[in-house]
Design a protein around this motif. Structure first.
Motif, short mmCIF file in Angstrom:
data_model
loop_
_atom_site.label_atom_id
_atom_site.label_comp_id
_atom_site.label_asym_id
_atom_site.label_seq_id
_atom_site.Cartn_x
_atom_site.Cartn_y
_atom_site.Cartn_z
N THR A 212 0.81 -1.22 0.00
CA THR A 212 0.00 0.00 0.00
C THR A 212 0.84 1.26 0.00
O THR A 212 0.47 2.27 -0.62
CB THR A 212 -0.95 -0.01 1.20
OG1 THR A 212 -1.80 -1.16 1.11
CG2 THR A 212 -1.82 1.23 1.24
N SER A 237 0.95 -9.10 -0.16
CA SER A 237 1.16 -9.64 1.19
C SER A 237 -0.13 -10.13 1.82
O SER A 237 -0.08 -10.87 2.81
CB SER A 237 1.77 -8.56 2.08
OG SER A 237 0.98 -7.39 2.08
N ASN A 238 -1.28 -9.77 1.23
CA ASN A 238 -2.56 -10.14 1.84
C ASN A 238 -3.10 -11.48 1.36
O ASN A 238 -4.09 -11.97 1.90
CB ASN A 238 -3.62 -9.06 1.54
CG ASN A 238 -3.36 -7.78 2.30
OD1 ASN A 238 -2.42 -7.69 3.09
ND2 ASN A 238 -4.18 -6.77 2.06
N ARG A 246 -4.22 -18.10 0.98
CA ARG A 246 -5.37 -18.06 1.88
C ARG A 246 -6.53 -18.88 1.29
O ARG A 246 -6.58 -19.10 0.08
CB ARG A 246 -5.82 -16.62 2.12
CG ARG A 246 -4.83 -15.81 2.95
CD ARG A 246 -5.39 -14.45 3.30
NE ARG A 246 -4.47 -13.69 4.11
CZ ARG A 246 -4.35 -13.79 5.43
NH1 ARG A 246 -5.12 -14.65 6.08
NH2 ARG A 246 -3.48 -13.04 6.09
N GLU A 250 -11.55 -16.39 1.55
CA GLU A 250 -10.82 -15.18 1.97
C GLU A 250 -10.26 -14.44 0.76
O GLU A 250 -10.22 -13.20 0.75
CB GLU A 250 -9.71 -15.56 2.95
CG GLU A 250 -10.22 -16.09 4.28
CD GLU A 250 -9.11 -16.39 5.26
OE1 GLU A 250 -7.98 -15.87 5.06
OE2 GLU A 250 -9.36 -17.13 6.23
N LEU A 254 -11.15 -10.54 -0.45
CA LEU A 254 -10.19 -9.47 -0.76
C LEU A 254 -10.59 -8.75 -2.05
O LEU A 254 -10.52 -7.51 -2.13
CB LEU A 254 -8.79 -10.05 -0.91
CG LEU A 254 -8.10 -10.55 0.36
CD1 LEU A 254 -6.79 -11.25 0.01
CD2 LEU A 254 -7.83 -9.40 1.32
#
Length: 313
Positions: A212, A237-238, A246, A250, A254
Motif C-alpha cells: 500500500t 502480502s494479503n 489463503r 478469503e 479481498l
C-alpha cells in the motif's frame, strides 16, 4: 544494469523480504474447497505437498524449484530442477524495462532443456514464502500454452522441508524433452495501450499488487511515484500466509472488498511484472478473467501518462 533498474529490482525483492521477515512457522490456513477455474480437464492450479509426494515418481512429471542457485544448492525437493527468473526473461539491456517476457524461441529452448514436453505435468515450487517468483514461472508456462498442465505447490519448499519429506542437494541428470510445441497466448499480457484505455472507459478492473505504501506514492524508486488512475490496491502480502495461499473464501473477500467482481476482465500490475503475477494467479484461481501488465509501473511511470501521486503533490 543501470542504477534505476537496480533500484526497481531492489524494491521488488526487498518488498517480498519485508513480508516474509514478519512471519514465523509455516502453518497453512484452514483449507477450503477451491473450484478449478480452468475446467475439469485441466490440472488444478494448486497441489499439496502430499500430492507431490504421491506423484513424484510419475514418468512425465517435472518439478521446478524457483529461487536463487544458492537456495537450490542448499536443499530442494528431491528430483527438482532449478529455475531463476533470468532464464525466462529478455536479457537485460541498459535503459530497457526489467523482467520482460522472453521470446518464444528462448522460452521453448528453456522448456525443452528442463524436460518439459507436450504432455509433461509441471509442478512449480517456491523456495520460500515469497511466491511472486514462482507465479512468474507459472504465468510464463501459461503464456506458452502449457498452463493447463501446471500447478503451484502450496506451502512451497519450506512446508515440504518442515514435513520431513524427501530433500536433496543433488542436481538431477539432464533429460531434455523431445518436443515442446508452444501455443502462445499473447492475450494474457496486457499492453500499455489496453491499460490506458481501461483508465478512460473503465472496461477492465486494474489491480495494483504492490504494498500500500507504494500504491500511495511513498517510495518505489520511480521519478513519478503513485499509481495508475482507477487502480485499486490488493497488496500481494494479503493473499498468502507462510507460503500458503489463503482459503478461497478469503481470497474472494479481498477482491470483493475492492469491488473487483466477475463482470469484466482484470489487469494486474506491480513494479516490474513480478508481484503482479501472484495477483493474476489468485484472480484466475477465483474465476476472474485476468491479464498481467508486464511493463507495470516501471513503464507507466516512465511515460507521460497520468498518475495518481502522493496527496498534496
Amino acid at each position: 544494469m543501470p542504477s534505476t533498474s537496480r533500484r526497481w529490482f531492489a524494491v521488488a525483492l526487498s518488498t517480498g523480504l519485508l513480508v516474509s521477515a514478519c512471519r514465523t512457522a509455516a502453518v497453512a490456513p484452514t483449507p477450503a474447497a477451491t473450484p478449478n477455474a480452468r475446467g475439469a480437464n485441466s490440472a488444478p492450479m494448486l497441489v499439496t505437498t502430499k500430492w507431490v509426494t504421491e506423484h513424484a515418481s510419475d514418468r512425465d512429471l517435472v518439478i521446478l524449484h524457483v529461487g536463487t542457485k544458492a537456495q537450490y544448492d542448499s536443499g530442494h525437493v528431491a528430483g527438482s530442477r532449478h529455475v531463476s527468473l533470468e532464464d525466462i526473461a529478455i536479457p537485460m539491456q541498459p535503459g530497457a524495462l526489467s523482467l520482460q517476457m522472453a521470446s518464444t524461441e528462448q522460452l521453448t529452448a528453456w522448456a525443452v532443456r528442463n524436460g518439459i514436453g507436450d504432455q509433461t505435468r509441471v509442478i512449480v515450487v517456491p523456495h520460500d514464502f515469497n511466491l511472486q517468483s514462482a507465479t512468474r514461472v507459472f504465468f510464463t508456462l501459461s503464456y506458452l500454452g502449457a498452463g493447463d498442465r501446471v500447478s503451484l505447490m502450496d506451502g512451497g519448499y519450506q512446508a515440504w522441508k518442515n514435513e520431513s519429506r524427501a530433500v536433496s542437494t543433488a542436481v538431477p541428470a539432464a533429460a531434455a524433452a523431445s518436443t515442446f510445441t508452444p501455443r502462445v497466448r499473447p492475450e494474457l499480457i496486457a499492453q500499455v495501450g489496453q491499460v490506458e484505455t481501461a483508465t478512460q472507459d473503465q472496461s477492465r478492473f486494474i489491480v495494483d499488487a504492490r504494498l500500500t505504501r507504494f500504491y500511495n506514492g511513498d517510495g518505489g524508486g520511480y521519478p513519478r511515484p503513485g499509481h495508475i488512475p482507477g487502480a485499486v490496491n490488493i497488496p500481494l502480502s494479503n493473499v498468502s500466509v507462510n507460503g500458503f495461499l489463503r482459503p478461497y473464501t478469503e481470497l474472494e473477500a479481498l477482491f470483493d472488498a475492492q469491488r473487483v467482481d466477475k463482470s469484466k476482465p482484470v489487469i494486474t500490475y506491480c513494479h516490474i511484472g513480478q508481484q503482479a503475477t501472484l495477483l493474476w494467479f489468485v484472480a484466475t484461481l477465483i474465476g476472474r478473467d485476468a491479464r498481467m501488465y508486464d511493463g507495470s509501473f516501471q513503464e507507466w511511470s516512465g511515460s507521460t501518462r497520468p498518475i495518481v501521486g502522493p496527496p498534496g503533490k
